[in-house]
Motif scaffolding. Sequence first.
Motif, mmCIF file in Angstrom:
data_model
loop_
_atom_site.group_PDB
_atom_site.id
_atom_site.type_symbol
_atom_site.label_atom_id
_atom_site.label_comp_id
_atom_site.label_asym_id
_atom_site.label_seq_id
_atom_site.Cartn_x
_atom_site.Cartn_y
_atom_site.Cartn_z
ATOM 1 N N ASN A 179 0.828 -1.207 0.000
ATOM 2 C CA ASN A 179 0.000 0.000 0.000
ATOM 3 C C ASN A 179 0.862 1.256 0.000
ATOM 4 O O ASN A 179 0.544 2.240 -0.681
ATOM 5 C CB ASN A 179 -0.925 -0.005 1.221
ATOM 6 N N ALA A 223 -2.457 -4.405 6.317
ATOM 7 C CA ALA A 223 -3.355 -5.391 5.714
ATOM 8 C C ALA A 223 -2.615 -6.149 4.620
ATOM 9 O O ALA A 223 -1.544 -5.746 4.162
ATOM 10 C CB ALA A 223 -4.595 -4.714 5.137
ATOM 11 N N THR A 225 -3.421 -7.672 0.801
ATOM 12 C CA THR A 225 -4.316 -7.706 -0.350
ATOM 13 C C THR A 225 -4.107 -9.022 -1.086
ATOM 14 O O THR A 225 -2.988 -9.335 -1.507
ATOM 15 C CB THR A 225 -4.043 -6.523 -1.295
ATOM 16 N N ILE A 255 -9.250 -8.021 1.055
ATOM 17 C CA ILE A 255 -8.400 -7.203 1.913
ATOM 18 C C ILE A 255 -8.510 -7.773 3.318
ATOM 19 O O ILE A 255 -9.597 -7.781 3.913
ATOM 20 C CB ILE A 255 -8.831 -5.716 1.918
#
Length: 272
Positions: A179, A223, A225, A255
């Motif tokens: 991210n 997180a 993905t 997610i």
Amino acid sequence: MPSPTIKGTTRGYVIPIGGGEEKFENPEILAKFVALSGGTDAVITVIPTASQLDDTGQRYQKIFEEIGVKKTYSLPITERSDAQNADYVKTLEKSTGIFITGGNQLRLSTILGGTPIAKTIRQLNAQGVNYAGTSAGAAIVSQHMITGGTTGIVPTEDGVNLAPGMGLINTIVVDQHFNERNRLSRLLSAVSYNPFLIGVGLDEDTAAFIDHNNEFTVVGSGAITVVDPSDIEYSSMAEARRGDALTLLNLKVHILAAGGRFNIGERKAYVN
């Protein structure tokens, strides 16, 4: 392909970390790795090959010692001849946990690939020794390793660069700093080549603890993905020209934050 397990043994954890893991105030990921590897009785071997900083191995040794590990080693493997060193192999064989640091994953693959050190890592993991790697050390767990690519959201025909990895697991392709560095497009490009692969994008300070049943649990502050192309109905990759945006129909994306789980074999996500 991963090394085959020996009858009566259970494969060790494979733990790719997205980089930037917390090391001091609350080293949750590293502490869990240590606990799984024997706690205070763990023997952790650090391989800092991906880094070009002279003190990387020693810094991680100190971090693991502060967590409570009594015995740590760092192997100063900086060229291929070092990865042939029989004494380093013997040291590695003492490990209950192996940790590969961040840096440049092509340094890892070009220095370790096809050497006794790489072979021993694969064999030890098959025999129950846990493997953890951060950043570059995470990318190399895949059979197909991402080495570069474009940033953004939309995948393109030339959106990712791939090279052979260590192959501790052959059903996923891993990307890191996910991210933070806007890397969705290159992960989508990677899985568009072949729907066999599952894309796993790891945020910083986030890890996938992959067990012997090929199920992982998310640990950390970010997180993961998961891009699952198994039910994809159409990909324009085969017809696309260089630089073209891709059309991908019926792609699944999950997610998963801390505590989330994903079964790689069943291709199914869970929450606790």
